[in-house]
Scaffold this motif. Structure first.
Motif, short mmCIF file in Angstrom:
data_model
loop_
_atom_site.label_atom_id
_atom_site.label_comp_id
_atom_site.label_asym_id
_atom_site.label_seq_id
_atom_site.Cartn_x
_atom_site.Cartn_y
_atom_site.Cartn_z
N GLU A 35 -9.46 65.05 7.98
CA GLU A 35 -10.39 63.93 7.93
C GLU A 35 -11.75 64.29 8.51
OE1 GLU A 35 -10.69 59.21 9.13
OE2 GLU A 35 -8.89 60.35 9.66
N ASN A 36 -11.77 64.97 9.65
CA ASN A 36 -13.04 65.30 10.31
C ASN A 36 -13.33 66.79 10.37
OD1 ASN A 36 -13.59 62.54 11.05
ND2 ASN A 36 -11.90 62.76 12.49
N PRO A 92 -16.73 71.36 10.30
CA PRO A 92 -16.69 69.89 10.27
C PRO A 92 -16.78 69.35 8.85
CG PRO A 92 -18.79 70.68 11.15
CD PRO A 92 -17.93 71.88 10.91
N ALA A 93 -16.21 68.17 8.64
CA ALA A 93 -16.28 67.48 7.35
C ALA A 93 -17.02 66.16 7.54
CB ALA A 93 -14.88 67.21 6.81
N THR A 94 -17.86 65.82 6.58
CA THR A 94 -18.58 64.55 6.56
C THR A 94 -18.02 63.73 5.40
OG1 THR A 94 -20.55 65.68 7.39
CG2 THR A 94 -20.86 63.49 6.43
N VAL A 108 -18.61 69.46 3.01
CA VAL A 108 -18.29 70.48 4.01
C VAL A 108 -19.29 71.61 3.84
CG1 VAL A 108 -16.55 72.18 4.70
CG2 VAL A 108 -15.84 69.91 4.04
N SER A 109 -19.86 72.08 4.97
CA SER A 109 -20.81 73.18 4.94
C SER A 109 -20.21 74.38 5.67
CB SER A 109 -22.13 72.78 5.62
OG SER A 109 -22.75 71.76 4.89
N ILE A 110 -20.20 75.51 5.00
CA ILE A 110 -19.63 76.73 5.55
C ILE A 110 -20.79 77.68 5.89
CG2 ILE A 110 -18.17 78.73 5.05
CD1 ILE A 110 -16.66 76.89 3.04
N PRO A 111 -20.95 78.01 7.19
CA PRO A 111 -22.07 78.86 7.58
C PRO A 111 -21.86 80.33 7.18
CG PRO A 111 -20.73 78.34 9.49
CD PRO A 111 -20.16 77.57 8.32
N ILE A 112 -22.93 80.93 6.65
CA ILE A 112 -22.90 82.32 6.21
C ILE A 112 -24.14 83.02 6.76
CG2 ILE A 112 -22.99 83.89 4.23
CD1 ILE A 112 -21.57 81.71 2.60
#
Length: 184
Positions: free
Chosen positions: A113-114, A144-146, A178-182
């Motif tokens: 969920e989050n 994190p998920a929004t 969802v943002s995945i940092p690269i």
């Protein structure tokens, strides 16, 4: 005609039917979840993600099993549809704080969920509905998920450049992002 011949032709007939149904299923799923490629290039770094884009079609996408969500929280998801989602990097990068050597990999998730767990696995060439052998997994990380974004009807992966040295791979579907940092 001998009994052996009848059995042989029956088995061959059944195999042809099974293979035909499998081929038809694989070929027609792309019309419901078309293939796409998300690309990022900055300097000498090139990242490509090959995935399939399912549609929401009025369904609840992420949620609990009690809510009959298409993708229940905590369960393996291939990050798209059809075959495994493949990420290709031409150079070593850091993704989610982990070193990912140049190469081809499967990327998958365990949505929450989050917060989501993202997994990276060397076995990218497989039908994606089947979970990989986790003993061979390279690593997992959490992001994190929004869940209050503007509705996205069709699953989408994009890249957003942050400062030339880092980017984010952004996954959007339904109201979830969802943002995945690269970093490269």
């Amino acid at each position: 005609m001998s009994t052996k011949r009848i059995i042989l032709f029956s088995v061959l007939g059944i195999l042809v039917i099974i293979l035909g149904v499998m081929a038809y299923t694989i070929l027609t799923t792309k019309s419901h979840s078309p293939a796409a490629t998300a690309k990022f290039k900055s300097g000498d770094i090139s990242i490509e993600v090959e995935y399939c884009r399912p549609f929401k079609k009025g369904r609840k996408i992420f949620g609990s099993e009690a809510e009959c969500a298409l993708q229940p929280y905590g369960k393996y998801w291939r990050v798209g549809a059809n075959e495994a989602t493949k990420i290709t990097v031409n150079k070593d990068i850091t993704i989610g704080g982990n070193l990912l050597p140049a190469g081809e990999y499967a990327i998958y998730a365990f949505p929450g969920e989050n917060e989501w767990e993202i997994g990276i696995h060397p076995d990218w060439d497989r039908w994606g509905a089947f979970e990989p052998d986790y003993a061979e997994e390279l690593f997992r990380f959490k992001v994190p998920a929004t869940n209050d974004m503007i509705e996205t009807e069709q699953f989408t992966i994009t890249f957003e450049d942050i400062d030339g040295a880092s980017t984010q791979m952004v996954l959007r579907w339904g109201k979830t992002m969802v943002s995945i940092p690269i970093e490269g």
